[in-house]
Design a protein around this motif. Structure first.
Motif, PDB file in Angstrom:
ATOM      1  N   HIS A 121       0.830  -1.205   0.000  1.00 36.45           N
ATOM      2  CA  HIS A 121       0.000   0.000   0.000  1.00 36.45           C
ATOM      3  C   HIS A 121       0.868   1.260   0.000  1.00 36.45           C
ATOM      4  CE1 HIS A 121       0.448   1.411   4.173  1.00 36.45           C
ATOM      5  NE2 HIS A 121       0.658   0.138   4.437  1.00 36.45           N
ATOM      6  N   ILE A 122       2.051   1.190   0.583  1.00 37.63           N
ATOM      7  CA  ILE A 122       2.936   2.361   0.594  1.00 37.63           C
ATOM      8  C   ILE A 122       3.389   2.673  -0.824  1.00 37.63           C
ATOM      9  CG2 ILE A 122       5.127   3.319   1.429  1.00 37.63           C
ATOM     10  CD1 ILE A 122       4.810   1.414   3.888  1.00 37.63           C
ATOM     11  N   THR A 123       3.808   1.646  -1.567  1.00 39.19           N
ATOM     12  CA  THR A 123       4.239   1.891  -2.954  1.00 39.19           C
ATOM     13  C   THR A 123       3.046   2.249  -3.834  1.00 39.19           C
ATOM     14  OG1 THR A 123       4.182  -0.483  -3.460  1.00 39.19           O
ATOM     15  CG2 THR A 123       6.312   0.450  -2.798  1.00 39.19           C
ATOM     16  N   HIS A 124       1.901   1.613  -3.602  1.00 39.08           N
ATOM     17  CA  HIS A 124       0.714   1.947  -4.394  1.00 39.08           C
ATOM     18  C   HIS A 124       0.297   3.399  -4.173  1.00 39.08           C
ATOM     19  CE1 HIS A 124      -0.567  -2.568  -4.553  1.00 39.08           C
ATOM     20  NE2 HIS A 124       0.482  -2.305  -5.288  1.00 39.08           N
ATOM     21  N   HIS A 128       0.237   6.327  -6.922  1.00 38.24           N
ATOM     22  CA  HIS A 128      -1.009   7.074  -7.135  1.00 38.24           C
ATOM     23  C   HIS A 128      -0.761   8.586  -7.060  1.00 38.24           C
ATOM     24  CE1 HIS A 128      -5.254   8.069  -7.076  1.00 38.24           C
ATOM     25  NE2 HIS A 128      -5.004   8.829  -6.015  1.00 38.24           N
ATOM     26  N   ARG A 129      -0.010   9.023  -6.062  1.00 37.89           N
ATOM     27  CA  ARG A 129       0.283  10.460  -5.927  1.00 37.89           C
ATOM     28  C   ARG A 129       1.093  10.968  -7.128  1.00 37.89           C
ATOM     29  NH1 ARG A 129       0.962   8.688  -0.643  1.00 37.89           N
ATOM     30  NH2 ARG A 129       3.217   8.569  -0.884  1.00 37.89           N
ATOM     31  N   SER A 130       2.054  10.173  -7.572  1.00 41.21           N
ATOM     32  CA  SER A 130       2.869  10.579  -8.726  1.00 41.21           C
ATOM     33  C   SER A 130       2.002  10.710  -9.968  1.00 41.21           C
ATOM     34  CB  SER A 130       3.979   9.555  -8.994  1.00 41.21           C
ATOM     35  OG  SER A 130       4.863   9.490  -7.911  1.00 41.21           O
ATOM     36  N   ARG A 131       1.176   9.727 -10.199  1.00 38.51           N
ATOM     37  CA  ARG A 131       0.316   9.747 -11.393  1.00 38.51           C
ATOM     38  C   ARG A 131      -0.702  10.874 -11.323  1.00 38.51           C
ATOM     39  NH1 ARG A 131      -0.184   3.255 -11.256  1.00 38.51           N
ATOM     40  NH2 ARG A 131       1.966   2.878 -11.877  1.00 38.51           N
ATOM     41  N   ALA A 132      -1.233  11.126 -10.154  1.00 45.64           N
ATOM     42  CA  ALA A 132      -2.198  12.227 -10.006  1.00 45.64           C
ATOM     43  C   ALA A 132      -1.538  13.555 -10.353  1.00 45.64           C
ATOM     44  CB  ALA A 132      -2.758  12.257  -8.584  1.00 45.64           C
ATOM     45  N   ALA A 133      -0.309  13.748  -9.944  1.00 48.73           N
ATOM     46  CA  ALA A 133       0.404  14.989 -10.284  1.00 48.73           C
ATOM     47  C   ALA A 133       0.609  15.079 -11.791  1.00 48.73           C
ATOM     48  CB  ALA A 133       1.752  15.041  -9.558  1.00 48.73           C
ATOM     49  N   LEU A 134       0.992  13.979 -12.411  1.00 47.64           N
ATOM     50  CA  LEU A 134       1.224  13.972 -13.864  1.00 47.64           C
ATOM     51  C   LEU A 134      -0.070  14.187 -14.652  1.00 47.64           C
ATOM     52  CD1 LEU A 134       3.748  11.002 -13.976  1.00 47.64           C
ATOM     53  CD2 LEU A 134       4.270  13.402 -14.559  1.00 47.64           C
ATOM     54  N   GLU A 135      -1.175  13.693 -14.132  1.00 48.77           N
ATOM     55  CA  GLU A 135      -2.456  13.801 -14.833  1.00 48.77           C
ATOM     56  C   GLU A 135      -2.952  15.236 -14.961  1.00 48.77           C
ATOM     57  OE1 GLU A 135      -5.350  11.063 -13.235  1.00 48.77           O
ATOM     58  OE2 GLU A 135      -3.989   9.367 -13.541  1.00 48.77           O
ATOM     59  N   ARG A 136      -2.296  16.152 -14.311  1.00 50.93           N
ATOM     60  CA  ARG A 136      -2.617  17.561 -14.500  1.00 50.93           C
ATOM     61  C   ARG A 136      -2.306  17.985 -15.941  1.00 50.93           C
ATOM     62  NH1 ARG A 136       0.965  20.655 -13.211  1.00 50.93           N
ATOM     63  NH2 ARG A 136       0.570  22.766 -13.773  1.00 50.93           N
ATOM     64  N   LEU A 137      -1.316  17.312 -16.548  1.00 51.27           N
ATOM     65  CA  LEU A 137      -0.874  17.700 -17.885  1.00 51.27           C
ATOM     66  C   LEU A 137      -1.039  16.612 -18.948  1.00 51.27           C
ATOM     67  CD1 LEU A 137       2.359  19.578 -16.829  1.00 51.27           C
ATOM     68  CD2 LEU A 137       0.292  20.606 -17.771  1.00 51.27           C
ATOM     69  N   MET A 142      -1.075   7.988 -20.101  1.00 51.98           N
ATOM     70  CA  MET A 142       0.258   8.559 -20.293  1.00 51.98           C
ATOM     71  C   MET A 142       0.943   8.777 -18.941  1.00 51.98           C
ATOM     72  SD  MET A 142       2.708   9.489 -22.209  1.00 51.98           S
ATOM     73  CE  MET A 142       1.921   9.426 -23.801  1.00 51.98           C
ATOM     74  N   ALA A 143       0.180   9.169 -17.930  1.00 52.02           N
ATOM     75  CA  ALA A 143       0.757   9.360 -16.595  1.00 52.02           C
ATOM     76  C   ALA A 143       1.340   8.044 -16.087  1.00 52.02           C
ATOM     77  CB  ALA A 143      -0.301   9.895 -15.634  1.00 52.02           C
TER      78      ALA A 143
END
Length: 179
Positions: A121-124, A128-137, A142-143
């Motif tokens: 769950h820590i890596t998931h 998730h946080r990384s992809r959410a940040a990328l999904e802004r653009l 693609m994220a």
């Protein structure tokens, strides 16, 4: 006997655990070594953490959040895809290894999560946080791909005896983004 007021003790123990893990791996981490590094009595370990697994979860959660904050700040500063490319280059070559222990802690967390599903769950959450940040653009798909590229490039840049430079990273990100 009076008890010494030490409101930061738990935090010091968590930070000490990260230091001990970076030095000797999860396998070399013990309550005794962490207590010594934190400068606390051994009994404080069981007072603040019911088990080594609880301490490891707290330590790796803190580490993952710190890495996510760095990542998110860099991505949020990007206004467009060209700025995103530059942000990713900085993430791969600078941000993910800003601390001297970041590579070891990252790989220790991945190994622990691979061996013990309770830590996934820590890596998931981190992914998730990384992809959410990328999904802004970029799109969610693609994220996901860009996040995987970033992690792979970070490992190669960190471990390859002759790593490819920033220009190669820039080219790879631009190709993935079809720029």
């Amino acid at each position: 006997m009076t008890r010494r007021h030490d409101p930061d003790r738990r935090d010091r123990i968590i930070d000490a655990a990260l230091s001990v893990i970076a030095e000797g791996g999860v396998a070399g981490t013990s309550h005794r070594r962490v207590a010594e590094r934190a400068g606390v009595p051994l009994g404080s370990m069981t007072y603040h953490f019911t088990s080594m697994d609880e301490l490891l979860r707290e330590a790796f959660t803190r580490f993952a959040l710190r890495m996510s904050e760095r990542f998110t700040a860099r991505i949020e500063a990007a206004a467009d895809l060209e700025a995103l490319v530059s942000a990713v280059v900085h993430i791969v070559h600078d941000d993910l290894s800003a601390g001297p222990d970041d590579l070891v802690l990252t790989l220790e967390l991945y190994t622990l999560a691979a061996r013990q599903p309770a830590f996934r769950h820590i890596t998931h959450d981190w992914m998730h946080r990384s992809r959410a940040a990328l999904e802004r653009l970029v799109s969610a798909r693609m994220a996901h791909e860009l996040d995987a590229l970033i992690e792979g490039l970070f490992i190669h840049v960190s471990l390859d005896p002759t790593p490819r430079g920033r220009a190669a990273t820039r080219d790879a990100v631009r190709r993935l983004l079809s720029l």
